[in-house]
Design a protein around this motif. Structure first.
Motif: not given
Length: 56
Positions: A4-6, A22-32, A35-38, A53-56
């Motif tokens: 999923h793209f979030i 903080d970024v990784e904690a916020r993204l972990n709420e949505e899945g694993e 990769r991420w970018a500001v 991009i996270v996986t569920k």
């Protein structure tokens, strides 16, 4: 497993050394996070916009 793209906002007013956690904690709420970018920083509100991009 699906990908999923979030987007998320992360507060920059906190300790800058904790930003990655903080970024990784916020993204972990949505899945694993895979990769991420500001993508944007709002100077007025002191928030960073993150796309990921996270996986569920």
């Amino acid at each position: 497993m699906t990908t999923h793209f979030i987007t998320a906002e992360v507060d920059l007013k906190e300790n800058p050394l904790k930003f990655k956690k903080d970024v990784e904690a916020r993204l972990n709420e949505e899945g694993e996070p895979l990769r991420w970018a500001v993508t944007e920083v709002d100077k007025e509100t002191q928030k960073a916009h993150v796309e990921a991009i996270v996986t569920k």
